[in-house]
Every structure is written in structure tokens, then in C-alpha cells.
Design a protein around this motif. Structure first.
Motif, PDB file in Angstrom:
ATOM      1  N   PHE A  89     -13.544  -0.648 -17.648  1.00 20.07           N
ATOM      2  CA  PHE A  89     -12.948   0.001 -18.802  1.00 20.07           C
ATOM      3  C   PHE A  89     -14.027   0.603 -19.686  1.00 20.07           C
ATOM      4  O   PHE A  89     -15.152   0.107 -19.755  1.00 20.07           O
ATOM      5  N   ASP A  90     -13.652   1.686 -20.380  1.00 25.49           N
ATOM      6  CA  ASP A  90     -14.596   2.378 -21.248  1.00 25.49           C
ATOM      7  C   ASP A  90     -14.720   1.714 -22.613  1.00 25.49           C
ATOM      8  O   ASP A  90     -15.659   2.000 -23.356  1.00 25.49           O
ATOM      9  N   SER A  91     -13.765   0.872 -22.968  1.00 26.42           N
ATOM     10  CA  SER A  91     -13.800   0.253 -24.293  1.00 26.42           C
ATOM     11  C   SER A  91     -13.030  -1.053 -24.267  1.00 26.42           C
ATOM     12  O   SER A  91     -12.224  -1.310 -23.363  1.00 26.42           O
ATOM     13  N   ALA A  92     -13.262  -1.862 -25.292  1.00 32.69           N
ATOM     14  CA  ALA A  92     -12.533  -3.122 -25.421  1.00 32.69           C
ATOM     15  C   ALA A  92     -11.057  -2.861 -25.685  1.00 32.69           C
ATOM     16  O   ALA A  92     -10.196  -3.659 -25.293  1.00 32.69           O
ATOM     17  N   VAL A  93     -10.747  -1.743 -26.348  1.00 28.32           N
ATOM     18  CA  VAL A  93      -9.345  -1.401 -26.618  1.00 28.32           C
ATOM     19  C   VAL A  93      -8.594  -1.203 -25.305  1.00 28.32           C
ATOM     20  O   VAL A  93      -7.488  -1.718 -25.116  1.00 28.32           O
ATOM     21  N   ARG A 111       6.028   9.138 -13.162  1.00 30.28           N
ATOM     22  CA  ARG A 111       4.924   8.544 -13.907  1.00 30.28           C
ATOM     23  C   ARG A 111       4.746   9.228 -15.250  1.00 30.28           C
ATOM     24  O   ARG A 111       5.052  10.410 -15.413  1.00 30.28           O
ATOM     25  N   VAL A 112       4.242   8.456 -16.196  1.00 31.84           N
ATOM     26  CA  VAL A 112       3.899   8.946 -17.526  1.00 31.84           C
ATOM     27  C   VAL A 112       2.416   8.660 -17.727  1.00 31.84           C
ATOM     28  O   VAL A 112       1.974   7.515 -17.581  1.00 31.84           O
ATOM     29  N   PHE A 113       1.648   9.685 -18.045  1.00 34.62           N
ATOM     30  CA  PHE A 113       0.210   9.507 -18.234  1.00 34.62           C
ATOM     31  C   PHE A 113      -0.078   8.996 -19.645  1.00 34.62           C
ATOM     32  O   PHE A 113       0.675   9.262 -20.587  1.00 34.62           O
ATOM     33  N   PHE A 114      -1.184   8.269 -19.770  1.00 31.58           N
ATOM     34  CA  PHE A 114      -1.502   7.606 -21.036  1.00 31.58           C
ATOM     35  C   PHE A 114      -2.986   7.770 -21.328  1.00 31.58           C
ATOM     36  O   PHE A 114      -3.839   7.336 -20.549  1.00 31.58           O
ATOM     37  N   GLU A 115      -3.287   8.419 -22.436  1.00 35.18           N
ATOM     38  CA  GLU A 115      -4.668   8.642 -22.865  1.00 35.18           C
ATOM     39  C   GLU A 115      -4.908   7.885 -24.168  1.00 35.18           C
ATOM     40  O   GLU A 115      -4.047   7.855 -25.050  1.00 35.18           O
ATOM     41  N   ILE A 116      -6.078   7.262 -24.277  1.00 34.11           N
ATOM     42  CA  ILE A 116      -6.437   6.531 -25.491  1.00 34.11           C
ATOM     43  C   ILE A 116      -7.578   7.265 -26.179  1.00 34.11           C
ATOM     44  O   ILE A 116      -8.657   7.432 -25.605  1.00 34.11           O
ATOM     45  N   MET A 117      -7.337   7.717 -27.397  1.00 35.39           N
ATOM     46  CA  MET A 117      -8.360   8.392 -28.191  1.00 35.39           C
ATOM     47  C   MET A 117      -8.875   7.409 -29.233  1.00 35.39           C
ATOM     48  O   MET A 117      -8.203   7.109 -30.213  1.00 35.39           O
ATOM     49  N   GLY A 118     -10.061   6.898 -28.988  1.00 37.24           N
ATOM     50  CA  GLY A 118     -10.644   5.928 -29.903  1.00 37.24           C
ATOM     51  C   GLY A 118     -11.456   6.610 -30.989  1.00 37.24           C
ATOM     52  O   GLY A 118     -11.213   7.768 -31.349  1.00 37.24           O
ATOM     53  N   ASP A 172      -6.724   7.981 -19.034  1.00 35.52           N
ATOM     54  CA  ASP A 172      -7.167   6.594 -18.918  1.00 35.52           C
ATOM     55  C   ASP A 172      -6.229   5.775 -18.033  1.00 35.52           C
ATOM     56  O   ASP A 172      -6.678   4.932 -17.254  1.00 35.52           O
ATOM     57  N   PHE A 173      -4.925   6.030 -18.154  1.00 38.78           N
ATOM     58  CA  PHE A 173      -3.941   5.252 -17.400  1.00 38.78           C
ATOM     59  C   PHE A 173      -2.763   6.140 -17.010  1.00 38.78           C
ATOM     60  O   PHE A 173      -2.609   7.257 -17.506  1.00 38.78           O
ATOM     61  N   ALA A 174      -1.932   5.587 -16.130  1.00 36.44           N
ATOM     62  CA  ALA A 174      -0.615   6.159 -15.859  1.00 36.44           C
ATOM     63  C   ALA A 174       0.367   5.003 -15.742  1.00 36.44           C
ATOM     64  O   ALA A 174       0.042   3.957 -15.172  1.00 36.44           O
ATOM     65  N   ARG A 215      -4.976   2.437 -13.440  1.00 38.47           N
ATOM     66  CA  ARG A 215      -6.194   2.839 -14.137  1.00 38.47           C
ATOM     67  C   ARG A 215      -6.731   4.141 -13.548  1.00 38.47           C
ATOM     68  O   ARG A 215      -6.842   4.284 -12.332  1.00 38.47           O
ATOM     69  N   GLU A 216      -7.025   5.116 -14.414  1.00 45.94           N
ATOM     70  CA  GLU A 216      -7.622   6.395 -14.032  1.00 45.94           C
ATOM     71  C   GLU A 216      -6.935   7.011 -12.821  1.00 45.94           C
ATOM     72  O   GLU A 216      -7.464   7.009 -11.710  1.00 45.94           O
ATOM     73  N   PRO A 217      -5.729   7.554 -13.010  1.00 41.10           N
ATOM     74  CA  PRO A 217      -4.996   8.178 -11.904  1.00 41.10           C
ATOM     75  C   PRO A 217      -5.649   9.491 -11.486  1.00 41.10           C
ATOM     76  O   PRO A 217      -6.751   9.820 -11.923  1.00 41.10           O
TER      77      PRO A 217
END
Length: 522
Positions: free
Chosen positions: A291-295, A340-347, A329-331, A314-316
Motif C-alpha cells: 500500500f502507498d499509505s496507512a490510509v 465494478r466500481v473503481f476507487f481512488e484515494i486522494m490523500g 488504488d482499488f476496485a 488492489r490496483e486493477p
């Protein structure tokens, strides 16, 4: 990997082509194997003499040394001496100063004195003086992992990896771009993903393949990998990381690699593909998600611990984003349909990176996307304006917010699945749970909640034929213990005792901690 002095490449025509071994070299590989196996219990210098003789007989001494380099990793070496070598030298040299060694007789006298002080024989002292030198080490065991053909394959992979030591940029195309991006991140390398015709004229051609919505043609994705300071100066610092990346590349079915090599100040191009004899012998351990972050890590752990109808990937596969690729980041993959629904986390990103990410989101079309955005960035409305659902968070992502965002998709998918079911469902089993019935039809439980099942009665979350209920009514009576009643229900495959007893007109009367008794309902 090999050392650079063992690199075998051709620079013909300005290129940079590794000189791979082939089946014709298996006999030489077997000879090197035999050298090691035949010199167990002997010093390294004897083994080296035998290998040197092989080098003289071979067309390429570097090939012999390359095989030996790989086998040496499977060998264990020991210092074998009657006296500790360091102690023997210290005492013997002190004795030599006392005697004043010039002649052979004086040397013998010094060894005699040292032997007396070490409680050993002069021969043992002499044998121990330099026993810890590399050339005097004894080959204790050798347990090669490969037969000759496998040793050749291992050599070819190591040769290709060594050729990448001086790479400054690597361009990759693969049937599995997702695994390449994951490996690139783990190795700390910078990368860009391009699709179709790249900005510098590189076109991507090859066999097609897709993975879910927006994946496109897999061989149409090109991953361009560089070291962090590539923009400012050429560097060899990341060559070993490129070499490690090759292991992941070579494990995919279809791949192409183009590397820019700094060959002692001359820029050369090396091209490799799955047509070359580069493979990863033996099984590799399965790597855990990185993972790129603890979040991200915390969210993935909590989401996967709950029983949702969505699998978290993880990382589709990459998404098309205006001529470049974007790997979310996820799907979320729905377990009961191809959706599928893609999921991006902007920290907490820099303004420049936020602008870049917003540009990517603006270019992504034709897919469903959720974006969790750190509320400190203040870009939730901008994301919504790009037709992507924004979920703001502070510190950690709330599962409830994600669950609520997925519910509308789930409702639509459930309604579509229910509409495709027959007007009446007629399962063969006398007793069947809603979950099992849903599984038979490949839909979620929610899709069969309101289905018409004329030959069964619904008892809690279980469907039971009326004849079974009539039989149970004759076998269960007031006054039985709950344990006895549950034993009867188990024989018919009914797990929901409470709902079934209620349907039969009974209740459970609890007697402290001593168990329950079946009573008629009033």
C-alpha cells in the motif's frame, strides 16, 4: 544476478544484446555442476583449478564463470583447521620474532615454540596459519537447486538482469500491467503509464485482452519507468531496481522491454521480449498487497473483514485517461455480476499532484468511480463536477460512507437480477436457504427475497416444503428440550430453530442457564 565483469553482450550495430545461453550449453552447465559436486571436502583453490581448466576448454570463459557464480550461492564453505587461524598466526609470529627467522631451520624452531604454547603439533600450527584465506576454505556442501537445463535458464535471467544495471529508462508492455505497476511502486521507481500512441512516437501493438470496464487492450498500455532523478541527470543508482523489476516482467505471458543503457557514456538500446529465453525458474512466493499509505492499508483491512457483496481488488487494470493510463488504488467487484466500481484515494498531496490527479479524473470516461478525498484538499466539489462520487474523510475513511455510496449500484444490480429470474422458482430440495437458492441462480440473496416459490413456505431465511413442516409437527412436541428439538431439525437440514419452532406454534421457555424447553405458544 551476475557481477558486471561477467556480462556478455553484443554491441553490433549500435545495439546492446545479451548473449544468452541455449541448449547447446547444457553440457557445459553439467560440467560446472560436476566440478562443484566432485570437490566437496576440498579447498576452494582446487575447485578453482578445475574450473580454470574448463574455461580453457570452453569457447567463452565468462559463461563458465557465470554458471559457477550461480552455483556458488548453493555452496557452503567452512574453515577447517586444528588450531584457530588467528591464534596460530599471533603465537607463531611472536615466536618468529623471538627466534629471528631467516633459514628453514629457524622457521621450524619458531613453529616448535608456537606448538608448545598452543598445545599442538608443529604440523597443526603450520596447517592452521592461513586456513581462513578464501582459497583455503573447504567446500562443505553443495546443494544445487537446478538441473543443467534449469541452470541455463537461471543464467539467462541473471544475464538479462545484469544488462539492466546501467539502464536509465525502461519501457515495458505486458499482458499484466497491474503486476508491473505494483512491483514498480514497491521498488521505489517513478513511472508513467501511456496508452495507444505515446507522446514520443512509441506505438503499442500486440495481442488484446481486457479486465473489466475501462481496461481496454492490455497490450496497449506502456509503462515508462525511470529513477527519481532521471529528469536532472543520468544515473546508474537504480539499475539494480530495474533488474529486480525484470523478474516480475518475465513472469507474465506476453511482454516487451526496451531499455536505454548508459554504456560507459554511450547511449544504447536493449530490446527484450517473451520471445527471448528469459524466464523465472521455480515457484515464487505470493506477495502480499503493498500500500502507498496507512490510509489505504487500514481501509483495505477493515473492508475485507466485513461480509459485503463486493470484493476489494488492489490496483486493477489501467483506465484510459486522455492518452495516458490511470491505475486507481482499488476496485470494488460485485460478486454476483460482472460489474465494478473503481476507487481512488486522494490523500494529503501537493497542489501540483492534486491538479494532475484532477486532470486524470476529468479524462476518465465510461466507468463508475468513487473518490475518497482528504477534506483538507477542498476539492470534493470539483470531483463531483467530473461525475465522480466524492467521499470526504479526515484521518481515515469511514466504511459507512463507502457502503452508502455502493448501495445505489447494489440496488440497481439486484433489481436487474430479480427481473431476469423466472416468474416462479421451484427448487428441487425440500429444504433450502435463501442464500443457497440465490447461489443456484447466481444472484444475491436480495434478488430472491421477494421471489415466488409456490412449492415452499418461507420460514425465516429458509424455504421448507409444507410436507416437511407437517412431519416436523408430528415429531416435535411440547415438553421436549431445545437440544432434542434441534436434533430433529438438523436431520432435515434446518438450521434456524427459532423461526421453525415459531412456525410450528411453539416457543422456548428458558430455565436459567440449564437450557430451554419447548412450550406451546399462548
Amino acid at each position: 544476478m551476475l557481477t558486471k565483469d561477467l556480462l556478455r553482450v553484443s554491441r553490433r550495430g549500435g545495439g546492446y544484446s545479451p548473449q544468452f545461453a541455449d541448449a547447446n550449453h547444457e553440457e557445459l552447465a553439467a560440467s560446472v555442476l560436476g566440478c562443484y559436486q566432485g570437490h566437496v571436502g576440498e579447498p576452494r583453490e582446487r575447485l578453482q583449478e578445475a574450473l580454470t581448466e574448463l574455461e580453457r576448454e570452453s569457447d567463452d570463459f565468462k559463461l563458465v564463470r557465470g554458471f559457477a557464480k550461480l552455483l556458488d550461492r548453493d555452496a557452503s564453505w567452512e574453515v577447517q583447521s586444528p588450531v584457530n587461524p588467528e591464534g596460530a598466526r599471533r603465537v607463531a609470529f611472536a615466536a618468529g620474532e623471538e627466534v629471528g627467522v631467516v633459514t628453514a631451520a629457524e622457521r621450524r624452531q619458531a613453529l616448535d615454540r608456537a606448538a608448545d604454547r598452543l598445545d599442538a603439533t608443529p604440523e597443526a600450527v603450520e596447517q592452521s596459519l592461513y586456513a581462513d584465506l578464501d582459497r583455503r576454505e573447504i567446500l562443505a556442501t553443495v546443494d544445487p537447486r537446478w538441473e543443467p537445463a534449469e541452470l541455463v535458464a537461471r543464467y539467462n535471467l541473471s544475464l538479462a538482469q545484469t544488462a539492466l544495471f546501467d539502464a536509465t529508462e525502461v519501457r515495458l508492455r505486458s499482458s499484466d500491467p497491474r503486476s508491473l505497476v505494483s512491483a514498480t511502486k514497491r521498488l521505489g521507481l517513478m513511472y508513467e503509464v501511456y496508452s495507444g500512441e505515446t507522446g514520443d512516437g512509441h506505438s503499442n501493438e500486440g495481442a488484446s485482452g481486457s479486465e473489466g470496464a475501462g481496461a481496454g487492450n492490455r497490450r496497449d498500455w506502456e509503462l515508462v519507468v525511470t529513477g527519481p532523478d532521471r529528469l536532472f541527470r543520468s544515473t546508474r543508482r537504480y539499475g539494480t531496481q530495474f533488474a529486480r523489476l525484470l523478474r516480475t516482467v518475465a513472469k507474465t505471458d506476453n511482454w516487451q522491454l526496451t531499455a536505454t543503457i548508459d554504456d560507459r557514456g554511450t547511449e544504447r538500446t536493449m530490446e527484450l521480449s517473451d520471445d527471448d529465453p528469459v524466464a523465472v525458474p521455480g515457484a515464487e512466493p505470493i506477495a502480499e498487497d503493498q500500500f502507498d499509505s496507512a490510509v489505504e492499508a487500514e481501509f483495505a483491512t477493515r473492508f475485507r473483514s466485513l461480509d459485503f457483496d463486493w470484493s476489494l481488488v488492489r490496483e486493477p487494470a489501467p483506465l484510459e485517461a486522455g492518452g495516458r493510463g490511470m491505475i486507481p488504488d482499488f476496485a470494488f467487484e460485485y460478486e454476483h455480476a460482472d460489474f465494478r466500481v473503481f476507487f481512488e484515494i486522494m490523500g494529503f498531496w501537493t497542489p501540483e499532484y492534486v491538479a494532475k490527479k484532477l486532470g486524470q479524473l476529468d479524462a476518465v470516461e465510461g466507468v463508475e468511480m468513487l473518490v475518497a478525498v482528504d477534506e483538507s484538499l477542498g476539492v470534493g466539489e470539483e470531483i463531483e463536477a467530473r461525475d465522480h462520487r466524492a467521499i470526504t474523510y479526515s484521518g481515515s475513511i469511514r466504511l459507512k460512507d463507502v457502503r452508502n455510496a455502493l448501495r445505489p449500484y447494489e440496488a440497481d444490480l439486484t433489481a436487474a437480477a430479480a427481473a431476469d429470474l423466472p416468474d416462479e422458482l421451484r427448487p428441487e430440495a425440500d429444504v433450502i436457504t435463501l442464500a443457497a437458492l440465490a447461489a443456484e441462480h447466481g444472484v444475491s440473496e436480495a434478488a430472491v427475497e421477494d421471489a415466488t416459490v409456490p412449492e415452499h413456505e418461507r420460514v425465516g431465511r429458509t424455504l421448507v416444503r409444507p410436507a416437511v413442516l407437517e412431519t416436523l409437527a408430528g415429531e416435535i412436541a411440547a415438553g421436549m428440550s431445545l437440544d432434542e428439538a434441534e436434533t430433529v431439525l438438523d436431520e432435515y437440514g434446518i438450521e434456524d430453530a427459532s423461526a421453525t419452532l415459531s412456525a410450528l406454534g411453539y416457543r422456548v421457555e428458558w430455565e436459567g442457564l440449564g437450557g430451554g424447553t419447548i412450550r406451546e405458544r399462548e
